[in-house]
Design an enzyme around this catalytic site. Sequence first.
Site, PDB file in Angstrom:
ATOM      1  N   ALA A  28     -26.585  16.141 -16.186  1.00  0.00           N
ATOM      2  CA  ALA A  28     -26.179  15.230 -17.269  1.00  0.00           C
ATOM      3  C   ALA A  28     -25.384  15.874 -18.393  1.00  0.00           C
ATOM      4  CB  ALA A  28     -27.438  14.603 -17.883  1.00  0.00           C
ATOM      5  N   SER A  29     -25.113  17.181 -18.313  1.00  0.00           N
ATOM      6  CA  SER A  29     -24.623  17.859 -19.520  1.00  0.00           C
ATOM      7  C   SER A  29     -23.121  18.060 -19.604  1.00  0.00           C
ATOM      8  CB  SER A  29     -25.318  19.224 -19.638  1.00  0.00           C
ATOM      9  OG  SER A  29     -25.156  19.951 -18.435  1.00  0.00           O
ATOM     10  N   PHE A  31     -18.750  14.610 -14.922  1.00  0.00           N
ATOM     11  CA  PHE A  31     -19.034  13.212 -14.582  1.00  0.00           C
ATOM     12  C   PHE A  31     -20.459  12.797 -14.965  1.00  0.00           C
ATOM     13  CE2 PHE A  31     -15.440  13.859 -11.567  1.00  0.00           C
ATOM     14  CZ  PHE A  31     -14.651  12.806 -11.991  1.00  0.00           C
ATOM     15  N   ALA A  91     -32.810  21.844 -11.316  1.00  0.00           N
ATOM     16  CA  ALA A  91     -33.108  20.530 -10.731  1.00  0.00           C
ATOM     17  C   ALA A  91     -33.481  20.620  -9.252  1.00  0.00           C
ATOM     18  CB  ALA A  91     -31.899  19.602 -10.889  1.00  0.00           C
ATOM     19  N   LEU A 110     -24.935  16.799  -9.629  1.00  0.00           N
ATOM     20  CA  LEU A 110     -25.030  18.258  -9.706  1.00  0.00           C
ATOM     21  C   LEU A 110     -23.802  18.905  -9.085  1.00  0.00           C
ATOM     22  CD1 LEU A 110     -28.700  19.116  -8.627  1.00  0.00           C
ATOM     23  CD2 LEU A 110     -27.781  18.835 -10.924  1.00  0.00           C
ATOM     24  N   ALA A 111     -23.324  19.971  -9.705  1.00  0.00           N
ATOM     25  CA  ALA A 111     -22.320  20.832  -9.086  1.00  0.00           C
ATOM     26  C   ALA A 111     -22.801  22.250  -9.328  1.00  0.00           C
ATOM     27  CB  ALA A 111     -20.952  20.620  -9.701  1.00  0.00           C
ATOM     28  N   TYR A 168     -15.673  13.440  -3.369  1.00  0.00           N
ATOM     29  CA  TYR A 168     -14.231  13.573  -3.555  1.00  0.00           C
ATOM     30  C   TYR A 168     -13.561  13.585  -2.189  1.00  0.00           C
ATOM     31  CZ  TYR A 168      -9.679  15.245  -4.995  1.00  0.00           C
ATOM     32  OH  TYR A 168      -8.325  15.342  -5.189  1.00  0.00           O
ATOM     33  N   TYR A 173     -10.590  21.580   1.076  1.00  0.00           N
ATOM     34  CA  TYR A 173     -11.580  20.694   0.465  1.00  0.00           C
ATOM     35  C   TYR A 173     -12.255  19.809   1.516  1.00  0.00           C
ATOM     36  CZ  TYR A 173     -14.340  18.393  -2.954  1.00  0.00           C
ATOM     37  OH  TYR A 173     -15.437  17.949  -3.634  1.00  0.00           O
TER      38      TYR A 173
HETATM   39  P1  NAI Z   1     -19.787  19.969 -13.793  1.00  0.00           P
HETATM   40  O1  NAI Z   1     -19.768  21.420 -13.473  1.00  0.00           O
HETATM   41  O2  NAI Z   1     -19.024  19.496 -14.972  1.00  0.00           O
HETATM   42  O3  NAI Z   1     -21.306  19.448 -13.974  1.00  0.00           O
HETATM   43  C1  NAI Z   1     -22.360  19.925 -13.222  1.00  0.00           C
HETATM   44  C2  NAI Z   1     -23.693  19.496 -13.829  1.00  0.00           C
HETATM   45  O4  NAI Z   1     -24.738  19.981 -12.962  1.00  0.00           O
HETATM   46  C3  NAI Z   1     -23.990  20.095 -15.213  1.00  0.00           C
HETATM   47  O5  NAI Z   1     -24.707  19.149 -15.975  1.00  0.00           O
HETATM   48  C4  NAI Z   1     -24.919  21.282 -14.890  1.00  0.00           C
HETATM   49  O6  NAI Z   1     -25.805  21.644 -15.951  1.00  0.00           O
HETATM   50  C5  NAI Z   1     -25.684  20.687 -13.739  1.00  0.00           C
HETATM   51  N1  NAI Z   1     -26.323  21.682 -12.875  1.00  0.00           N
HETATM   52  C6  NAI Z   1     -25.749  22.628 -12.092  1.00  0.00           C
HETATM   53  N2  NAI Z   1     -26.707  23.324 -11.428  1.00  0.00           N
HETATM   54  C7  NAI Z   1     -27.894  22.798 -11.788  1.00  0.00           C
HETATM   55  C8  NAI Z   1     -29.246  23.073 -11.450  1.00  0.00           C
HETATM   56  N3  NAI Z   1     -29.577  24.021 -10.566  1.00  0.00           N
HETATM   57  N4  NAI Z   1     -30.217  22.338 -12.038  1.00  0.00           N
HETATM   58  C9  NAI Z   1     -29.914  21.359 -12.948  1.00  0.00           C
HETATM   59  N5  NAI Z   1     -28.650  21.046 -13.283  1.00  0.00           N
HETATM   60  C10 NAI Z   1     -27.659  21.760 -12.718  1.00  0.00           C
HETATM   61  O7  NAI Z   1     -19.309  19.246 -12.451  1.00  0.00           O
HETATM   62  P2  NAI Z   1     -18.542  17.884 -12.109  1.00  0.00           P
HETATM   63  O8  NAI Z   1     -17.149  18.233 -11.762  1.00  0.00           O
HETATM   64  O9  NAI Z   1     -18.815  16.826 -13.108  1.00  0.00           O
HETATM   65  O10 NAI Z   1     -19.256  17.524 -10.732  1.00  0.00           O
HETATM   66  C11 NAI Z   1     -20.291  16.586 -10.592  1.00  0.00           C
HETATM   67  C12 NAI Z   1     -20.156  15.922  -9.235  1.00  0.00           C
HETATM   68  O11 NAI Z   1     -18.907  15.222  -9.183  1.00  0.00           O
HETATM   69  C13 NAI Z   1     -20.151  16.903  -8.064  1.00  0.00           C
HETATM   70  O12 NAI Z   1     -20.826  16.328  -6.981  1.00  0.00           O
HETATM   71  C14 NAI Z   1     -18.674  17.026  -7.747  1.00  0.00           C
HETATM   72  O13 NAI Z   1     -18.419  17.411  -6.423  1.00  0.00           O
HETATM   73  C15 NAI Z   1     -18.229  15.587  -7.994  1.00  0.00           C
HETATM   74  N6  NAI Z   1     -16.782  15.384  -8.165  1.00  0.00           N
HETATM   75  C16 NAI Z   1     -16.030  16.206  -8.970  1.00  0.00           C
HETATM   76  C17 NAI Z   1     -14.662  16.012  -9.060  1.00  0.00           C
HETATM   77  C18 NAI Z   1     -13.806  16.883  -9.940  1.00  0.00           C
HETATM   78  O14 NAI Z   1     -12.582  16.849  -9.791  1.00  0.00           O
HETATM   79  N7  NAI Z   1     -14.355  17.619 -10.852  1.00  0.00           N
HETATM   80  C19 NAI Z   1     -13.978  14.922  -8.331  1.00  0.00           C
HETATM   81  C20 NAI Z   1     -14.872  14.066  -7.596  1.00  0.00           C
HETATM   82  C21 NAI Z   1     -16.222  14.314  -7.497  1.00  0.00           C
END
Ligand code: NAI
Length: 396
Positions: free
Chosen positions: A48-49, A52, A111, A138-139, A224, A234
């Site tokens: 959540a931090s 997306f 998580a 999560l990412a 994605y 990808y």
């Molecule tokens: P981000 O890196 O901005 O956010 C990841 C979130 O996961 C953060 O809140 C982080 O604290 C949390 N996190 C990571 N490891 C954790 C753990 N072990 N325990 C608890 N929290 C944890 O990533 P983003 O880009 O928002 O990705 C989120 C999702 O969206 C992923 O599934 C990604 O594949 C998908 N996505 C991303 C795209 C992009 O272009 N960035 C496009 C389409 C989908």
Amino acid sequence: MIIEPRMRGFICLTAHPDGCAQNVKNQIEYVKSKGAIDGAKKVLVIGASTGFGLASRITAAFGSGAATIGVFFEKAPSEGKTASPGWYNSAAFDHEAHQAGLYAKSINGDAFSKEIKDKTIELIKADLGQIDLVIYSLASPVRKHPDTEVLHRSTLKPIGGTYTNKTVDFHTGNVSTISIEPANEEDIANTVAVMGGEDWSMWIDALKAENLLAEGATTVAYSYIGPALTEPVYRKGTIGRAKDDLEATAFTITDKLKDLNGKAFVSVNKALVTQASSAIPVIPLYISLLYKVMKAEGIHEGTIEQIQRLFAERLYQGGDIPLDDKGRIRIDDWEMREDVQARVAQLWEEATTETLPAIGDLPGYRADFLSLFGFEIDGVDYQKEANEVVEIEGLV
Ligand code: NAI
């Protein structure tokens, strides 16, 4: 302290609390400006931090007045040492939500672990009773499996052959050729273990076993697809296998939720600059060309515009949720528009270190990257002393 960006490769080692707070406020204002969404009222966001997930939490809270619990894994600050940006974002979110009279509590930890799932379950039992929307965003590069204790590491590799294509160092603007060696079976299995659907399923099982999912509960995870040119690294690479697994998991979760009339969805989102995507070779060049084309067309979106549209025009638009032939929600529709993709493919052919400043949007890429860490945000005075030791009000 005076906080400046300190870059190392794909990451920035510092983050600015006031810049991150301003970012969160801007996202809140955007959601409020778009009007109320008749959506879920008790929402759990896992991841959540930032990116997306943060946009999802903001949209649920400030679009629908939802009570939110956010789970994330961020570094706390200490005297003279800044926190990770997600910490500051969450501090700002909790504060703004509380000011607006909304319930917001946050859990910082892994998580993937049983401990954090149990902690979340206890919090829901004590405070909210039942949840009606679970966002799974999560990412992560690693996952310690809660049953086997094996530490899985995900990779970003092609499958079946070496992939060679252009890439850009977005700091210098230097376009070069990169070759990525193919994955072996272990790489694939590890990536699926980290970024596939197993943990999403475990969360839903754990919540359901405790009767914490409301009648008609919905859960959404993000995926994605992207263009043909990034496919080898990808969608047809190791991460794509994980996304295939995540997408298949939506159907198995929907089956498990039948008795509650619940449903699991995957939403395919647009390529955007986040901490996760900056680390993937080739993608930054694609994004900088895509941004240029989408901005020229007036259809560029950031995470908050994407998620606000996902909630308002897909999840809670009032009728059946439109899905593609594989059962997925598509909010990458503007990115994947034929004319947009044709133009990006053409620019890709032309892209060199010399041409990129004119044909790509590297300044937009860099600005987005810096803003992830709270830098170069309008209205923030970076010469002013900032307080790096910020607490998250709702942290439990
Ligand atoms: P981000 O890196 O901005 O956010 C990841 C979130 O996961 C953060 O809140 C982080 O604290 C949390 N996190 C990571 N490891 C954790 C753990 N072990 N325990 C608890 N929290 C944890 O990533 P983003 O880009 O928002 O990705 C989120 C999702 O969206 C992923 O599934 C990604 O594949 C998908 N996505 C991303 C795209 C992009 O272009 N960035 C496009 C389409 C989908």
